[in-house]
Enzyme design. Structure first.
Site, PDB file in Angstrom:
ATOM      1  N   ASN A  69       0.980  -1.206  -0.209  1.00  0.00           N
ATOM      2  CA  ASN A  69       0.035   0.238   0.148  1.00  0.00           C
ATOM      3  C   ASN A  69       1.111   1.511  -0.394  1.00  0.00           C
ATOM      4  O   ASN A  69       1.666   0.914   0.610  1.00  0.00           O
ATOM      5  CB  ASN A  69      -0.249   0.043   1.980  1.00  0.00           C
ATOM      6  CG  ASN A  69      -1.715   0.927   1.781  1.00  0.00           C
ATOM      7  OD1 ASN A  69      -1.559   2.013   0.581  1.00  0.00           O
ATOM      8  ND2 ASN A  69      -2.640   1.510   2.712  1.00  0.00           N
ATOM      9  N   LYS A 112       0.416   4.213  -0.183  1.00  0.00           N
ATOM     10  CA  LYS A 112      -0.868   5.904   0.058  1.00  0.00           C
ATOM     11  C   LYS A 112      -0.396   5.974  -0.954  1.00  0.00           C
ATOM     12  O   LYS A 112      -0.837   6.542  -1.846  1.00  0.00           O
ATOM     13  CB  LYS A 112      -0.100   5.979   1.697  1.00  0.00           C
ATOM     14  CG  LYS A 112      -0.287   3.974   2.531  1.00  0.00           C
ATOM     15  CD  LYS A 112      -0.206   4.305   4.243  1.00  0.00           C
ATOM     16  CE  LYS A 112      -0.058   3.900   4.502  1.00  0.00           C
ATOM     17  NZ  LYS A 112      -0.305   3.331   6.149  1.00  0.00           N
ATOM     18  N   HIS A 136      -9.576   2.000   3.868  1.00  0.00           N
ATOM     19  CA  HIS A 136      -8.659   1.714   4.975  1.00  0.00           C
ATOM     20  C   HIS A 136      -8.304   2.016   5.954  1.00  0.00           C
ATOM     21  O   HIS A 136      -9.569   3.478   6.231  1.00  0.00           O
ATOM     22  CB  HIS A 136      -7.504   2.835   3.803  1.00  0.00           C
ATOM     23  CG  HIS A 136      -6.286   1.955   5.052  1.00  0.00           C
ATOM     24  ND1 HIS A 136      -5.340   3.245   5.376  1.00  0.00           N
ATOM     25  CD2 HIS A 136      -5.583   1.454   4.820  1.00  0.00           C
ATOM     26  CE1 HIS A 136      -4.504   2.462   5.954  1.00  0.00           C
ATOM     27  NE2 HIS A 136      -4.334   1.523   5.251  1.00  0.00           N
ATOM     28  N   GLU A 150      -6.917   5.084   7.400  1.00  0.00           N
ATOM     29  CA  GLU A 150      -6.717   7.192   7.094  1.00  0.00           C
ATOM     30  C   GLU A 150      -7.604   7.164   6.614  1.00  0.00           C
ATOM     31  O   GLU A 150      -8.244   8.042   5.989  1.00  0.00           O
ATOM     32  CB  GLU A 150      -5.432   6.630   5.967  1.00  0.00           C
ATOM     33  CG  GLU A 150      -4.299   6.266   7.763  1.00  0.00           C
ATOM     34  CD  GLU A 150      -3.196   5.613   6.156  1.00  0.00           C
ATOM     35  OE1 GLU A 150      -2.969   6.031   5.184  1.00  0.00           O
ATOM     36  OE2 GLU A 150      -1.922   5.016   6.781  1.00  0.00           O
ATOM     37  N   GLU A 170      -6.248  -4.785  10.311  1.00  0.00           N
ATOM     38  CA  GLU A 170      -4.712  -3.729  10.793  1.00  0.00           C
ATOM     39  C   GLU A 170      -5.162  -3.718  11.913  1.00  0.00           C
ATOM     40  O   GLU A 170      -5.823  -2.038  11.548  1.00  0.00           O
ATOM     41  CB  GLU A 170      -5.645  -2.725   9.514  1.00  0.00           C
ATOM     42  CG  GLU A 170      -4.762  -3.450   7.732  1.00  0.00           C
ATOM     43  CD  GLU A 170      -3.986  -2.385   6.890  1.00  0.00           C
ATOM     44  OE1 GLU A 170      -2.577  -3.055   6.654  1.00  0.00           O
ATOM     45  OE2 GLU A 170      -5.172  -1.625   6.928  1.00  0.00           O
ATOM     46  N   GLY A 192       1.898   1.912  10.202  1.00  0.00           N
ATOM     47  CA  GLY A 192       2.808   3.557  10.320  1.00  0.00           C
ATOM     48  C   GLY A 192       3.592   3.337  11.744  1.00  0.00           C
ATOM     49  O   GLY A 192       4.553   4.491  11.518  1.00  0.00           O
ATOM     50  N   SER A 228       2.764  -2.752  10.495  1.00  0.00           N
ATOM     51  CA  SER A 228       3.945  -2.887  10.563  1.00  0.00           C
ATOM     52  C   SER A 228       4.946  -3.733  10.003  1.00  0.00           C
ATOM     53  O   SER A 228       5.378  -4.193  10.855  1.00  0.00           O
ATOM     54  CB  SER A 228       4.666  -2.290  12.281  1.00  0.00           C
ATOM     55  OG  SER A 228       4.442  -0.908  12.039  1.00  0.00           O
TER      56      SER A 228
HETATM   57  P1  PGA Z   1       2.213   0.314   6.971  1.00  0.00           P
HETATM   58  O1  PGA Z   1       1.221   0.395   6.593  1.00  0.00           O
HETATM   59  O2  PGA Z   1       2.507  -0.858   6.561  1.00  0.00           O
HETATM   60  O3  PGA Z   1       2.725   1.582   7.038  1.00  0.00           O
HETATM   61  O4  PGA Z   1       2.159  -0.057   8.635  1.00  0.00           O
HETATM   62  C1  PGA Z   1      -0.241  -0.426   6.747  1.00  0.00           C
HETATM   63  C2  PGA Z   1      -1.568  -0.491   5.575  1.00  0.00           C
HETATM   64  O5  PGA Z   1      -1.626   1.327   6.214  1.00  0.00           O
HETATM   65  O6  PGA Z   1      -1.719  -0.763   5.068  1.00  0.00           O
END
Ligand code: PGA
Length: 264
Positions: free
Chosen positions: A9, A11, A103, A105, A173, A179, A219
């Site tokens: 992803n 982003k 997602h 976010e 998630e 993140g 992560s």
């Molecule tokens: P990350 O993000 O691996 O940087 O934690 C995962 C995601 O947001 O899908």
């Protein structure tokens, strides 16, 4: 065994000029996929921002890369006054076959709700796109012991309008792990994945529930992907930060290839 899916992803990262170097950095590992029998071969997808769809598709076609380019979001309406949104038809026109939906976010910063996630998923399925539906609890919810309640609510909202889930892929998630560099432990992740699987059995029956892929995200990195993928109910990863670096993403794919030979 369900086929492993490693979905990057990206982003709101990268420009068209970054694609070629990324592809070059991944190519020798992607070639190794050919040594895995087709029925078990791990799949690779990367969800990118819309301006990258076309250049990525061109590159993937030309270099014959086994990468599925995915969208990060999709609107439920066919067309209309929805400034800033993208329809399923628009995605299909540029060869997109998969999209993230809901997602965290999007839920956190752009007002996405369980209901809009369900509507987007419903349209994606009706249009023949594979939705990767993201669910997961916040730190506050986990600390209040509400993890199962939250993921159940989020998933039920989707099955209410998409009773058999079709080709839907679920991505668990935990928001507190995204993140932050603070991944869920393999035990924590497997525990929630097992709960989701059990819920899917209740909602869809055992046979169908066994076919639904559940990805872990938050992560995930070269340091932990192998252990995660070895868990019985973890069928892949949704990978943010580590998918931006071809060397990290390649290492993760090598682990996925290795896990295929071990996992039942
Ligand atoms: P990350 O993000 O691996 O940087 O934690 C995962 C995601 O947001 O899908």
């Amino acid at each position: 065994m369900r086929k492993i899916l490693l979905a990057g992803n990206w982003k709101m990262n990268k420009l068209a000029r970054d694609l070629q170097p990324f592809a070059e950095g991944m190519s020798s590992t992607l070639e190794k996929l050919e040594n895995v029998v087709i029925g078990k071969r791990p799949e690779v997808a990367i969800a990118v921002a819309a301006p990258l769809f076309y250049p990525w598709q061109e590159l993937v076609k030309k270099a014959r890369l086994p990468i599925t380019i995915a969208a990060q979001n999709m609107h439920w309406a066919e067309s209309g006054a929805f400034t800033g949104e993208i329809s399923a038809g628009m995605l299909k026109e540029v060869g997109i076959t998969m999209t993230l939906i809901g997602h965290s976010e999007r839920r956190q910063y752009f007002g996405e709700t369980d209901e809009t996630v369900a509507k987007r998923t419903q349209t994606a399925l009706a249009q023949g796109l594979v939705p990767v539906v993201c669910i997961g609890e916040t730190l506050q919810e986990r600390e209040a012991g509400k993890t199962e309640e939250v993921v159940e609510r989020q998933l039920r909202a989707v099955t209410k309008v998409c009773p058999d889930l079709g080709s839907t892929i679920v991505a668990y998630e935990p928001v507190w792990a995204i993140g932050t560099g603070k991944s869920a432990t393999t035990a924590q992740a497997q525990e929630v994945h097992a709960f989701i699987r059990k819920l899917l059995v209740d909602l869809l029956g055992k046979a169908k529930a066994e076919t639904v892929r559940i990805l872990y995200g938050g992560s995930a990195s070269p340091a932990n992907i192998r252990e995660l993928l070895l868990q019985p109910d973890i069928d892949g990863g949704l990978i943010g930060g580590a998918s931006l670096k071809p060397e990290d993403f390649s290492k993760m794919l090598l682990d996925a290839i290795d896990v295929v030979s071990i996992k039942k």
